[in-house]
Write a protein that holds these residues in place. Structure first.
Motif, PDB file in Angstrom:
ATOM      1  N   GLN A 159       8.537  -4.775  -9.931  1.00  0.00           N
ATOM      2  CA  GLN A 159       7.620  -5.832  -9.476  1.00  0.00           C
ATOM      3  C   GLN A 159       8.071  -6.399  -8.133  1.00  0.00           C
ATOM      4  N   ILE A 160       9.361  -6.527  -7.943  1.00  0.00           N
ATOM      5  CA  ILE A 160       9.887  -6.992  -6.652  1.00  0.00           C
ATOM      6  C   ILE A 160       9.537  -5.983  -5.562  1.00  0.00           C
ATOM      7  N   LEU A 168      -1.827  -9.284  17.233  1.00  0.00           N
ATOM      8  CA  LEU A 168      -0.892  -9.593  18.316  1.00  0.00           C
ATOM      9  C   LEU A 168      -0.725  -8.414  19.284  1.00  0.00           C
ATOM     10  N   ASN A 169      -1.541  -7.374  19.077  1.00  0.00           N
ATOM     11  CA  ASN A 169      -1.493  -6.145  19.904  1.00  0.00           C
ATOM     12  C   ASN A 169      -0.156  -5.420  19.818  1.00  0.00           C
ATOM     13  N   PHE A 170       0.448  -5.429  18.634  1.00  0.00           N
ATOM     14  CA  PHE A 170       1.728  -4.756  18.425  1.00  0.00           C
ATOM     15  C   PHE A 170       1.570  -3.355  17.838  1.00  0.00           C
ATOM     16  N   ILE A 171       0.415  -3.061  17.247  1.00  0.00           N
ATOM     17  CA  ILE A 171       0.243  -1.806  16.524  1.00  0.00           C
ATOM     18  C   ILE A 171      -1.178  -1.287  16.754  1.00  0.00           C
ATOM     19  N   LEU A 172      -1.303   0.015  16.839  1.00  0.00           N
ATOM     20  CA  LEU A 172      -2.617   0.637  16.996  1.00  0.00           C
ATOM     21  C   LEU A 172      -3.305   0.746  15.647  1.00  0.00           C
ATOM     22  N   ASP A 173      -4.628   0.755  15.660  1.00  0.00           N
ATOM     23  CA  ASP A 173      -5.391   0.832  14.414  1.00  0.00           C
ATOM     24  C   ASP A 173      -5.044   2.094  13.620  1.00  0.00           C
ATOM     25  N   LYS A 174      -4.832   3.200  14.304  1.00  0.00           N
ATOM     26  CA  LYS A 174      -4.488   4.460  13.631  1.00  0.00           C
ATOM     27  C   LYS A 174      -3.167   4.316  12.857  1.00  0.00           C
ATOM     28  N   GLU A 175      -2.169   3.693  13.482  1.00  0.00           N
ATOM     29  CA  GLU A 175      -0.883   3.467  12.824  1.00  0.00           C
ATOM     30  C   GLU A 175      -1.045   2.502  11.654  1.00  0.00           C
ATOM     31  N   LEU A 176      -1.841   1.475  11.871  1.00  0.00           N
ATOM     32  CA  LEU A 176      -2.086   0.493  10.819  1.00  0.00           C
ATOM     33  C   LEU A 176      -2.707   1.146   9.595  1.00  0.00           C
ATOM     34  N   GLN A 177      -3.751   1.921   9.802  1.00  0.00           N
ATOM     35  CA  GLN A 177      -4.447   2.564   8.685  1.00  0.00           C
ATOM     36  C   GLN A 177      -3.533   3.528   7.936  1.00  0.00           C
ATOM     37  N   SER A 178      -2.720   4.256   8.667  1.00  0.00           N
ATOM     38  CA  SER A 178      -1.773   5.184   8.037  1.00  0.00           C
ATOM     39  C   SER A 178      -0.781   4.430   7.146  1.00  0.00           C
ATOM     40  N   CYS A 179      -0.239   3.333   7.661  1.00  0.00           N
ATOM     41  CA  CYS A 179       0.722   2.544   6.889  1.00  0.00           C
ATOM     42  C   CYS A 179       0.069   1.885   5.685  1.00  0.00           C
ATOM     43  N   LEU A 180      -1.127   1.357   5.872  1.00  0.00           N
ATOM     44  CA  LEU A 180      -1.818   0.707   4.754  1.00  0.00           C
ATOM     45  C   LEU A 180      -2.144   1.705   3.653  1.00  0.00           C
ATOM     46  N   SER A 181      -2.532   2.899   4.054  1.00  0.00           N
ATOM     47  CA  SER A 181      -2.823   3.948   3.075  1.00  0.00           C
ATOM     48  C   SER A 181      -1.563   4.309   2.284  1.00  0.00           C
ATOM     49  N   GLU A 182      -0.458   4.459   2.990  1.00  0.00           N
ATOM     50  CA  GLU A 182       0.800   4.806   2.320  1.00  0.00           C
ATOM     51  C   GLU A 182       1.276   3.667   1.426  1.00  0.00           C
ATOM     52  N   SER A 183       1.140   2.435   1.875  1.00  0.00           N
ATOM     53  CA  SER A 183       1.577   1.312   1.038  1.00  0.00           C
ATOM     54  C   SER A 183       0.731   1.223  -0.229  1.00  0.00           C
ATOM     55  N   ASP A 184      -0.570   1.494  -0.117  1.00  0.00           N
ATOM     56  CA  ASP A 184      -1.428   1.508  -1.313  1.00  0.00           C
ATOM     57  C   ASP A 184      -0.956   2.559  -2.312  1.00  0.00           C
ATOM     58  N   GLU A 185      -0.611   3.734  -1.818  1.00  0.00           N
ATOM     59  CA  GLU A 185      -0.140   4.813  -2.692  1.00  0.00           C
ATOM     60  C   GLU A 185       1.181   4.433  -3.366  1.00  0.00           C
ATOM     61  N   ILE A 186       2.064   3.812  -2.618  1.00  0.00           N
ATOM     62  CA  ILE A 186       3.353   3.402  -3.184  1.00  0.00           C
ATOM     63  C   ILE A 186       3.147   2.368  -4.283  1.00  0.00           C
ATOM     64  N   ILE A 187       2.260   1.406  -4.042  1.00  0.00           N
ATOM     65  CA  ILE A 187       1.970   0.392  -5.064  1.00  0.00           C
ATOM     66  C   ILE A 187       1.424   1.059  -6.327  1.00  0.00           C
ATOM     67  N   LYS A 188       0.502   1.996  -6.172  1.00  0.00           N
ATOM     68  CA  LYS A 188      -0.065   2.701  -7.334  1.00  0.00           C
ATOM     69  C   LYS A 188       1.015   3.467  -8.087  1.00  0.00           C
ATOM     70  N   ILE A 210       4.328   2.956  -8.144  1.00  0.00           N
ATOM     71  CA  ILE A 210       5.274   2.048  -8.816  1.00  0.00           C
ATOM     72  C   ILE A 210       4.624   1.436 -10.042  1.00  0.00           C
ATOM     73  N   SER A 211       3.359   1.025  -9.900  1.00  0.00           N
ATOM     74  CA  SER A 211       2.653   0.409 -11.032  1.00  0.00           C
ATOM     75  C   SER A 211       2.539   1.365 -12.211  1.00  0.00           C
ATOM     76  N   LYS A 212       2.200   2.613 -11.936  1.00  0.00           N
ATOM     77  CA  LYS A 212       2.093   3.606 -13.010  1.00  0.00           C
ATOM     78  C   LYS A 212       3.447   3.890 -13.636  1.00  0.00           C
ATOM     79  N   PHE A 213       4.474   3.995 -12.801  1.00  0.00           N
ATOM     80  CA  PHE A 213       5.801   4.340 -13.301  1.00  0.00           C
ATOM     81  C   PHE A 213       6.357   3.248 -14.192  1.00  0.00           C
ATOM     82  N   LYS A 214       6.169   1.999 -13.800  1.00  0.00           N
ATOM     83  CA  LYS A 214       6.782   0.908 -14.581  1.00  0.00           C
ATOM     84  C   LYS A 214       6.092   0.714 -15.918  1.00  0.00           C
ATOM     85  N   LEU A 215       4.899   1.266 -16.087  1.00  0.00           N
ATOM     86  CA  LEU A 215       4.190   1.166 -17.362  1.00  0.00           C
ATOM     87  C   LEU A 215       4.694   2.181 -18.381  1.00  0.00           C
ATOM     88  N   ILE A 216       5.396   3.190 -17.898  1.00  0.00           N
ATOM     89  CA  ILE A 216       5.876   4.265 -18.780  1.00  0.00           C
ATOM     90  C   ILE A 216       7.066   3.780 -19.602  1.00  0.00           C
TER      91      ILE A 216
END
Length: 115
Positions: A68-69, A87-107, A109-115
């Motif tokens: 959970q942490i 703040l113009n620190f990151i490009l949209d392409k980089e942002l979308q890639s990171c957000l997609s990966e973070s969503d997958e990681i959350i999914k 971890i959530s599935k694993f901790k239920l086992i």
């Protein structure tokens, strides 16, 4: 219940995500060294670290708490990443890639901790 964390796909994937965050934040302005850069890096290190620490615990309840942490750290990263293009620190392409990966990681971890 101890897991061999180095064999866990969620640990491997979150470790790679951490490297991705470090690469992206290396392009942030020097003035952000103690701001978003530091926050994003600390949160990204927290994900695989808490998976590893949780895997050393002897109960599913303890492992679930550390998982959970890890999820909380991932949401923290998402928030900070969403601020970065404002703040113009990151490009949209980089942002979308990171957000997609973070969503997958959350999914994962959530599935694993239920086992």
């Amino acid at each position: 219940m101890a897991h061999k964390f180095k064999e866990l796909l969620i640990w491997k994937r979150s470790r790679l995500f951490c490297s991705e965050i470090y690469a992206i934040t290396s392009k942030f302005p020097d003035s952000e060294k103690f701001g978003l850069t530091n926050q994003l890096r600390r949160a990204s290190v927290s994900i695989p670290s808490n998976i590893a620490e949780g895997s050393s615990r002897n109960s599913n309840k303890d492992f679930a708490r550390f998982s959970q942490i890890s999820i909380g750290s991932t949401y923290e990263i998402e928030t900070q990443l969403l601020i970065s293009p404002d703040l113009n620190f990151i490009l949209d392409k980089e942002l979308q890639s990171c957000l997609s990966e973070s969503d997958e990681i959350i999914k994962m971890i959530s599935k694993f901790k239920l086992i």
